[in-house]
Design an enzyme around this catalytic site. Structure first.
Site, PDB file in Angstrom:
ATOM      1  N   CYS A   1     -48.975   4.459   6.361  1.00  0.00           N
ATOM      2  CA  CYS A   1     -48.462   5.281   5.262  1.00  0.00           C
ATOM      3  C   CYS A   1     -48.571   6.767   5.609  1.00  0.00           C
ATOM      4  CB  CYS A   1     -49.240   4.982   3.992  1.00  0.00           C
ATOM      5  SG  CYS A   1     -48.781   6.055   2.622  1.00  0.00           S
TER       6      CYS A   1
ATOM      7  N   SER B   1       0.857  -1.185   0.000  1.00  0.00           N
ATOM      8  CA  SER B   1       0.000   0.000   0.000  1.00  0.00           C
ATOM      9  C   SER B   1       0.895   1.238   0.000  1.00  0.00           C
ATOM     10  CB  SER B   1      -0.941  -0.029   1.191  1.00  0.00           C
ATOM     11  OG  SER B   1      -0.193  -0.198   2.356  1.00  0.00           O
TER      12      SER B   1
ATOM     13  N   CYS C   1     -46.700   0.408   1.193  1.00  0.00           N
ATOM     14  CA  CYS C   1     -48.092   0.806   1.336  1.00  0.00           C
ATOM     15  C   CYS C   1     -48.812   0.109   0.188  1.00  0.00           C
ATOM     16  CB  CYS C   1     -48.219   2.325   1.201  1.00  0.00           C
ATOM     17  SG  CYS C   1     -49.909   2.846   0.880  1.00  0.00           S
TER      18      CYS C   1
ATOM     19  N   ASP D   1      -9.928   5.412  -7.499  1.00  0.00           N
ATOM     20  CA  ASP D   1     -10.599   4.777  -6.373  1.00  0.00           C
ATOM     21  C   ASP D   1     -11.411   3.575  -6.856  1.00  0.00           C
ATOM     22  OD1 ASP D   1     -11.450   4.364  -3.852  1.00  0.00           O
ATOM     23  OD2 ASP D   1     -12.944   5.961  -3.848  1.00  0.00           O
TER      24      ASP D   1
ATOM     25  N   CYS E   1     -53.284   5.998  -3.209  1.00  0.00           N
ATOM     26  CA  CYS E   1     -52.246   6.721  -2.476  1.00  0.00           C
ATOM     27  C   CYS E   1     -51.556   7.703  -3.444  1.00  0.00           C
ATOM     28  CB  CYS E   1     -51.270   5.693  -1.895  1.00  0.00           C
ATOM     29  SG  CYS E   1     -49.951   6.428  -0.953  1.00  0.00           S
TER      30      CYS E   1
ATOM     31  N   LYS F   1      -3.991  12.721  -0.086  1.00  0.00           N
ATOM     32  CA  LYS F   1      -5.453  12.576  -0.094  1.00  0.00           C
ATOM     33  C   LYS F   1      -6.101  13.953  -0.125  1.00  0.00           C
ATOM     34  CE  LYS F   1      -6.279   8.092   0.446  1.00  0.00           C
ATOM     35  NZ  LYS F   1      -7.044   7.424   1.445  1.00  0.00           N
TER      36      LYS F   1
ATOM     37  N   CYS G   1     -51.322   8.263   2.844  1.00  0.00           N
ATOM     38  CA  CYS G   1     -52.736   7.887   2.766  1.00  0.00           C
ATOM     39  C   CYS G   1     -53.231   7.191   4.034  1.00  0.00           C
ATOM     40  CB  CYS G   1     -52.980   6.998   1.546  1.00  0.00           C
ATOM     41  SG  CYS G   1     -52.336   5.342   1.749  1.00  0.00           S
TER      42      CYS G   1
ATOM     43  N   LYS H   1      -4.993   9.251  -8.000  1.00  0.00           N
ATOM     44  CA  LYS H   1      -5.197   8.013  -7.247  1.00  0.00           C
ATOM     45  C   LYS H   1      -6.623   7.544  -7.529  1.00  0.00           C
ATOM     46  CE  LYS H   1      -4.173   5.955  -2.811  1.00  0.00           C
ATOM     47  NZ  LYS H   1      -5.377   5.226  -2.498  1.00  0.00           N
TER      48      LYS H   1
ATOM     49  N   GLU I   1       0.405  11.126 -10.432  1.00  0.00           N
ATOM     50  CA  GLU I   1      -0.746  10.490 -11.081  1.00  0.00           C
ATOM     51  C   GLU I   1      -1.965  10.681 -10.193  1.00  0.00           C
ATOM     52  OE1 GLU I   1       0.360   6.389 -11.327  1.00  0.00           O
ATOM     53  OE2 GLU I   1       2.114   6.861 -12.533  1.00  0.00           O
TER      54      GLU I   1
ATOM     55  N   TYR J   1      -1.005   1.506 -13.978  1.00  0.00           N
ATOM     56  CA  TYR J   1      -0.077   2.511 -13.461  1.00  0.00           C
ATOM     57  C   TYR J   1       1.289   1.957 -13.061  1.00  0.00           C
ATOM     58  CZ  TYR J   1      -2.437   0.796  -9.247  1.00  0.00           C
ATOM     59  OH  TYR J   1      -2.982   0.002  -8.283  1.00  0.00           O
TER      60      TYR J   1
HETATM   61  S1  IVH Z   1       0.952   2.826  -7.348  1.00  0.00           S
HETATM   62  C1  IVH Z   1       3.045   0.222  -3.803  1.00  0.00           C
HETATM   63  N1  IVH Z   1      -0.641   4.429  -8.587  1.00  0.00           N
HETATM   64  O1  IVH Z   1      -3.763   2.895  -4.278  1.00  0.00           O
HETATM   65  C2  IVH Z   1       1.752   0.657  -4.297  1.00  0.00           C
HETATM   66  N2  IVH Z   1      -1.552   3.075  -6.878  1.00  0.00           N
HETATM   67  O2  IVH Z   1      -2.692   2.680  -1.403  1.00  0.00           O
HETATM   68  C3  IVH Z   1       1.947   1.244  -5.633  1.00  0.00           C
HETATM   69  N3  IVH Z   1      -3.958   3.342  -6.573  1.00  0.00           N
HETATM   70  O3  IVH Z   1      -3.509  -0.499  -3.840  1.00  0.00           O
HETATM   71  C4  IVH Z   1       0.661   1.639  -6.153  1.00  0.00           C
HETATM   72  N4  IVH Z   1      -4.257   4.836  -8.157  1.00  0.00           N
HETATM   73  O4  IVH Z   1      -4.896   0.233  -5.796  1.00  0.00           O
HETATM   74  C5  IVH Z   1      -0.537   3.511  -7.623  1.00  0.00           C
HETATM   75  N5  IVH Z   1      -1.948   5.909  -9.823  1.00  0.00           N
HETATM   76  C6  IVH Z   1      -1.833   4.976  -8.880  1.00  0.00           C
HETATM   77  C7  IVH Z   1      -2.945   4.537  -8.122  1.00  0.00           C
HETATM   78  C8  IVH Z   1      -2.759   3.580  -7.118  1.00  0.00           C
HETATM   79  C9  IVH Z   1      -4.847   4.105  -7.225  1.00  0.00           C
HETATM   80  C10 IVH Z   1      -4.304   2.436  -5.466  1.00  0.00           C
HETATM   81  C11 IVH Z   1      -3.779   1.054  -5.642  1.00  0.00           C
HETATM   82  C12 IVH Z   1      -3.074   0.702  -4.375  1.00  0.00           C
HETATM   83  C13 IVH Z   1      -3.470   1.810  -3.463  1.00  0.00           C
HETATM   84  C14 IVH Z   1      -2.284   2.143  -2.593  1.00  0.00           C
END
Ligand code: IVH
Length: 666
Positions: free
Chosen positions: A404, A80, A422, A115, A428, A310, A407, A113, A111, A223
């Site tokens: 309800c 992570s 209802c 979701d 209604c 973030k 009504c 991030k 880049e 990525y």
């Molecule tokens: S690089 C060592 N690039 O974020 C991890 N991760 O908290 C390198 N994620 O599990 C990840 N966009 O699913 C990377 N442009 C991006 C990303 C990205 C979303 C997610 C990814 C990872 C989590 C890390």
């Protein structure tokens, strides 16, 4: 404990595990332990058939009861990222990098991030051989078939310069339009909507039936390149190369020389990111040079060469003032929290949906509670939790109404349903108006020019009190109503006239039978052809139709059991609405092409294109318009487009000439 109790307990437990796994994407139990419980329940059910319960997870079809994905060990652990929230955190990160790299110059790649769900794609000899989820970072699920439904992900690579084996990492996601469409359909069917696109994506990638996954148009952005052999010097070069090889690389990345430039990137995307077809919750900053990355190394959990930033969270805290209860067109009751207004992500929030009584119970909402409001990407914000530390002792629980709010009829909660209803659908008011609005929508009778306000007005004046009244409208009925010009009245009346040629399947959907969405309506029409046949169908005949379960069958039968509905139907019929559809049954000339899909491209010697299409269907095959990984054949004529050829080659689709096609028929 008696056997019955034991069985019920098992069912409750298994259903809770299943729900956590499929809806919340959390595993509360190991696969082995889960399977043991299923076996135990199956044994008890076999020994005590009298106690069989239709709610039992053993009654579900398909693979949804066992978690049967193979577990795969990652070649490189899926780590992570550390998080930062402000400029100072980023300066500290920058400082740490400088300390290790000393005087060396370096650059960052920024880049977005994304979701969604982290995915790993394994390539060998130019072929995609595996798609794996992150799992616990060390082991993940092999979801190759589901990953292959991602249309933008190359399955076969053209380039010979890639090493023999390598891995690509990326984020799988459900594009927001798909998410919204699925939820619209779920709501139309009276089902609870998917919580947010991320859950929707992780749930979808873990579906057992890749055919279902394919229907959801899943996508990904890649990525990272990983491999024991790395032909690239920098992340930048790898991204450019991957993009040139048709990997879905989001073009939103930027090279930055300093943290000041990184902060500029963060600012530039703070608002613009909301225009993308997926959610992003921050940015990722990576040291560009792979050699430098290696020197910076890793902690146990995350790389030292990358960090995420973030964006400020889109959560707010406020108080519930009261809960009101909205009545939907099918009589379903939705609790809505009325909040002390609070500012959240650009808008003032005053109301939030709580979905149903289950959700109210889960949140355990008390009068005066301070609650957390979250705006995922859903249009309607959600209450995600209660701040129990500020709850006054003895605070009273909000209780669901018994009658309800519109009504006054007694509410009913059917066995196994999350919603209260209802049942007074004929009298209604919000149900009646909701039904008319449903009936005129584009996917139903498509009566344009008749907006919600007009419906409200016509209803309030007693002119249109149910759908069939629409067909009694004429220009005199609009006399004395404010805001209607001759032209707009004419437009409304001609749209109503046009709706008389709308096919039966859309009409059936428009009738608003509970649980009968557009897809189910189509299935019913294909099977029964006319409203009379549908009305005459027995419960057994209904549930024999694919995808029609007991809940839908009961709802259809209940619809026809009501005098008011029968009256509506006979008025619609008299007005000339389509209540039957001729389904031409195709008599097959042959069966050699059954189950095969074809794309036709170019010009042919023996056939016109339409003739070729007809031949394919007459032999049981299917003609589709675009090339995807699931396509079986591309029938190539002369002057075929080069793009189609390239795509077919890339996905290793079998390309056949006209002569080979003719041979296939025989
Ligand atoms: S690089 C060592 N690039 O974020 C991890 N991760 O908290 C390198 N994620 O599990 C990840 N966009 O699913 C990377 N442009 C991006 C990303 C990205 C979303 C997610 C990814 C990872 C989590 C890390």
């Amino acid at each position: 404990m008696d056997v019955r109790q034991q069985m019920d307990d098992l069912i409750e437990k298994l259903n809770a595990y299943n729900e956590a796994y499929y809806q919340q994407n959390t595993s509360l139990i190991s696969d082995q332990a889960f399977d043991l419980l299923v076996k135990e329940l199956q044994k008890l059910e076999a020994e005590n058939p009298l106690f069989a319960n239709p709610n039992s997870p053993t009654q579900r079809v398909g693979g949804s009861i066992t978690k049967s994905f193979a577990s795969v060990t990652h070649q490189f652990p899926m780590l992570s990222l550390g998080n930062t929230y402000n400029a100072q955190d980023l300066q500290d990160f920058d400082e740490r990098i400088r300390k290790t790299l000393g005087e060396e110059a370096f650059e960052y790649i920024c880049e977005l991030k994304f979701d969604g769900v982290a995915l790993s794609f394994w390539y060998q000899n130019g072929q995609l051989i595996k798609g794996v989820t992150r799992g616990d970072g060390t082991r993940g699920d092999d979801i190759t078939n589901n990953v292959k439904t991602i249309k933008s992900l190359p399955i076969r690579l053209q380039s010979k310069t890639f090493p023999e084996s390598f891995e690509i990492r990326g984020e799988g996601y459900m594009p927001l339009p798909s998410f919204e469409q699925i939820n619209e359909e779920k709501i139309a069917k009276g089902e609870a909507p998917l919580a947010n696109p991320r859950n929707a994506a992780s749930g979808t990638f873990k579906m057992q039936d890749s055919g279902e996954v394919a229907k959801r148009n899943m996508e990904c952005f890649v990525y990272a390149y990983l491999g024991t052999e790395n032909p690239f010097q920098t992340h930048e070069v790898s991204l450019n190369y991957l993009a040139s090889q048709k990997f879905p690389v989001s073009p939103t990345w930027r090279k930055c020389g300093t943290i000041t430039e990184v902060l500029q990137y963060i600012e530039d995307w703070a608002e613009k990111r909301h225009e993308l077809p997926l959610h992003t919750d921050g940015i990722v900053i990576k040291v560009n040079d792979f050699g430098q990355q290696e020197r910076l190394g890793y902690t146990a959990k995350s790389p030292r060469w990358a960090i995420s930033f973030k964006y400020p969270s889109e959560i707010a805290k406020t108080t519930i003032e009261h809960i009101s209860y909205q009545v939907g067109r099918t009589g379903n009751i939705t609790p809505v929290a009325n909040l002390k207004p609070v500012y959240l992500a650009g808008t003032v929030i005053k109301r939030a949906s709580i979905h149903n009584a289950n959700e109210m119970e889960r949140l355990d909402l008390r009068i005066g509670d301070h609650v957390f409001i979250e705006k995922g990407g859903e249009i309607i914000p959600k209450i995600t939790g209660v701040d129990e530390s500020t709850r006054k002792p003895g605070a009273l629980l909000f209780s669901f109404p018994t009658h309800c709010p519109d009504c006054g009829s007694q509410l009913v909660r059917m066995e196994g349903e999350a919603n209260h209803y209802c049942l007074n659908d004929a009298n209604c008011p919000p149900q009646i108006k909701g039904k008319i609005e449903h009936f005129i929508q584009r996917k139903a009778l498509n009566i344009e020019n008749l907006g919600v306000e007009t419906i409200d007005l016509l209803f309030e004046k007693g002119i249109v009190c149910q759908i069939a009244d629409l067909y009694d409208l004429n220009s005199e009925r609009f006399l004395g109503l404010e805001g209607f010009q001759t032209k707009s009245i004419q437009n409304i009346l001609s749209a109503i006239e046009k709706s008389k040629s709308i096919p039966f399947r859309q009409v059936l959907f428009g009738l608003g039978i509970r649980h009968v969405g557009a897809t189910i309506a189509e299935k019913l029409v294909l099977q029964f052809h006319s409203i009379e046949n549908l009305q005459a169908a027995s419960f057994e005949e209904l549930i024999a139709v694919p995808e029609i379960g007991e809940r839908i069958a009961l709802s259809v039968q209940e619809y026809f059991s009501k005098e008011t509905n029968l009256d509506t139907l006979s008025r619609l019929k008299a007005a000339g609405i389509q209540l039957s559809e001729e389904i031409t049954e195709i008599v097959l000339e042959g069966t050699h092409l059954v189950g095969k899909s074809f794309v036709i491209s170019g010009v042919f010697k023996n056939f016109e294109r339409d003739e070729l299409k007809a031949k394919i269907t007459a032999h049981g095959g299917k003609v589709v318009s675009s090339i995807s990984a699931k396509l079986d054949y591309l029938v190539a004529g002369d002057q075929m487009g080069p793009a189609k050829l390239e795509k077919a080659n890339q996905l290793s689709i079998k390309i056949i000439r006209e002569e080979e096609f003719i041979q296939m028929l025989n």
